[in-house]
Design an enzyme around this catalytic site. Structure first.
Site, PDB file in Angstrom:
ATOM      1  N   VAL A  37     -17.954   7.875  -2.952  1.00  0.00           N
ATOM      2  CA  VAL A  37     -16.550   8.266  -2.905  1.00  0.00           C
ATOM      3  C   VAL A  37     -16.170   8.720  -1.499  1.00  0.00           C
ATOM      4  CG1 VAL A  37     -14.849   9.894  -3.810  1.00  0.00           C
ATOM      5  CG2 VAL A  37     -16.560   8.919  -5.335  1.00  0.00           C
ATOM      6  N   GLY A  38     -14.960   8.361  -1.062  1.00  0.00           N
ATOM      7  CA  GLY A  38     -14.445   8.894   0.188  1.00  0.00           C
ATOM      8  C   GLY A  38     -14.459   7.946   1.360  1.00  0.00           C
ATOM      9  N   CYS A  98       0.805  -1.217   0.000  1.00  0.00           N
ATOM     10  CA  CYS A  98       0.000   0.000   0.000  1.00  0.00           C
ATOM     11  C   CYS A  98       0.839   1.268   0.000  1.00  0.00           C
ATOM     12  CB  CYS A  98      -0.939  -0.002   1.206  1.00  0.00           C
ATOM     13  SG  CYS A  98      -2.248  -1.242   1.084  1.00  0.00           S
ATOM     14  N   LYS A 109       0.479   3.472  -3.124  1.00  0.00           N
ATOM     15  CA  LYS A 109      -0.701   4.275  -3.424  1.00  0.00           C
ATOM     16  C   LYS A 109      -0.315   5.653  -3.954  1.00  0.00           C
ATOM     17  CE  LYS A 109      -4.397   2.639  -0.371  1.00  0.00           C
ATOM     18  NZ  LYS A 109      -5.322   3.043   0.707  1.00  0.00           N
ATOM     19  N   GLY A 114     -11.489 -14.057 -12.436  1.00  0.00           N
ATOM     20  CA  GLY A 114     -10.934 -12.721 -12.340  1.00  0.00           C
ATOM     21  C   GLY A 114     -10.404 -12.244 -13.671  1.00  0.00           C
ATOM     22  N   ASP A 142     -10.019   1.146   7.812  1.00  0.00           N
ATOM     23  CA  ASP A 142      -8.823   0.338   7.984  1.00  0.00           C
ATOM     24  C   ASP A 142      -7.592   1.209   7.715  1.00  0.00           C
ATOM     25  OD1 ASP A 142      -9.308   0.427   5.232  1.00  0.00           O
ATOM     26  OD2 ASP A 142      -8.690  -1.635   4.876  1.00  0.00           O
TER      27      ASP A 142
END
Length: 328
Positions: free
Chosen positions: A45-46, A17, A20, A136, A221
């Site tokens: 969103v958010g 992460c 990002k 997937g 999280d």
């Protein structure tokens, strides 16, 4: 070099992460890009995931998450990435129902047996979560990437939202911090940190269930934006100020030592730069702030409220002007 000796982290510019897009840049990028407003879109969103009300008093929770290798072992990378993707559903108070794989793979560089191990790790994480896994999508990619798109179910009247924090509540953190600096050290040296792996492969399922049972209505999280970054988002959206007790925050063994040795992801420093204008750091030194902003991969839940069995790391107070974060 054989598949067994290949270090996956060496085939990506970053890891986990920490890769990002920086939060400030991301906010500018998506500004105004919202879909049509409807009464059934409960969360858009958010927040950690999108939530839509459906018939039967239920809500669908949808999310997607993927990243470059955070560890060298392919199977472990798959478990971590899948655990992280599932976390967004738990962070909203939901239960994962079905997931599909998202795989980017440098076909001419890394052998297919390593990709299979990544997918096997993801499948085992989904199995542990009781989540169906159905196929997937894959692409030929210059860097290895893996994650999942996950759909879950929840109670629309008992969601954990990122904009529902209330002054007067304690702040609970369900996993220790320091994963970013340890992963950075692993990428540079190849050292393996078993506690960090155990933390990153632990589902947030039990923490989510415990938070709901305790009556919590607000959570997120802690991942790529670090504790301070994600807490800033919650405090800003909820109109409160968050006070962090730095001495109460738990860390994975070796995190402080790795920081002192200079192993800090660029994403952690960018996180701190982003929140600094809204931060009253008190007597906290720069190293403490970097750890609090450390970019986590598959981190724990940060809950507005007390959750039995997990440490309280601060509290929520009425908004203090432009200040959303206080470290004491």
């Amino acid at each position: 070099m054989t598949a067994a000796t290949m270090r996956l982290t060496q085939y990506a510019h970053g890891g986990g992460c920490a890769c990002k897009i920086p939060p400030g840049e991301l906010e500018e990028m998506v500004a105004g890009l919202t879909g049509p407003a409807t009464d059934d879109l409960l969360v858009g969103v958010g927040d950690d995931a999108a939530v839509v009300r459906i018939e039967g008093g239920r809500a669908v929770i949808a999310t997607a998450d993927f990243f470059t290798p955070v560890v060298d072992d392919a199977y472990t990378f798959g478990r971590i990435a899948a655990t992280n993707a599932l976390s967004d559903v738990y962070a909203m108070g939901g239960t994962p129902l079905v997931a599909v794989n998202l795989l980017g793979w440098p076909r001419g560089v890394l052998p297919p047996e390593l990709a299979r191990e990544v997918l096997r790790g993801g499948a085992d994480a989904a199995r542990e979560a009781g989540c169906h896994l159905g196929g997937g999508h894959s692409i030929d990619d210059p860097e290895p990437k893996y994650g999942m798109a996950v759909t879950g179910l929840g109670d629309p009247d008992r969601l954990l939202r990122g904009d529902a924090a209330v002054a007067g509540l304690p702040l609970t953190l369900t996993k220790p911090l320091g994963l970013g600096v340890l992963n950075n050290r692993h990428k540079a040296t190849g050292e393996v940190f078993e506690e960090a792996i155990a933390v990153m492969t632990t589902l947030n399922r039990d923490a989510s269930v415990a938070a709901l049972a305790a009556g919590a209505r607000c959570a997120t999280d802690v991942t790529g934006f670090g504790l301070l970054g994600h807490l800033h988002e919650v405090a800003r959206a909820s109109g409160v100020t968050a006070v962090v007790d730095a001495s109460a925050v738990p860390y994975v063994d070796g995190a402080r030592r790795s920081l002192a040795d200079g192993f800090v992801p660029g994403g952690s420093r960018r996180n701190l730069d982003w929140v600094r204008p809204f931060l009253d750091a008190g007597a906290a030194d720069e190293d403490e702030l970097v750890l609090l902003a450390d970019a986590q991969t598959s981190g724990g839940l940060l809950v507005a409220g007390e959750v039995p069995g997990y440490p309280v790391v601060g509290e929520l107070v009425p908004r203090r002007g432009e200040t959303t974060l206080v470290v004491r």
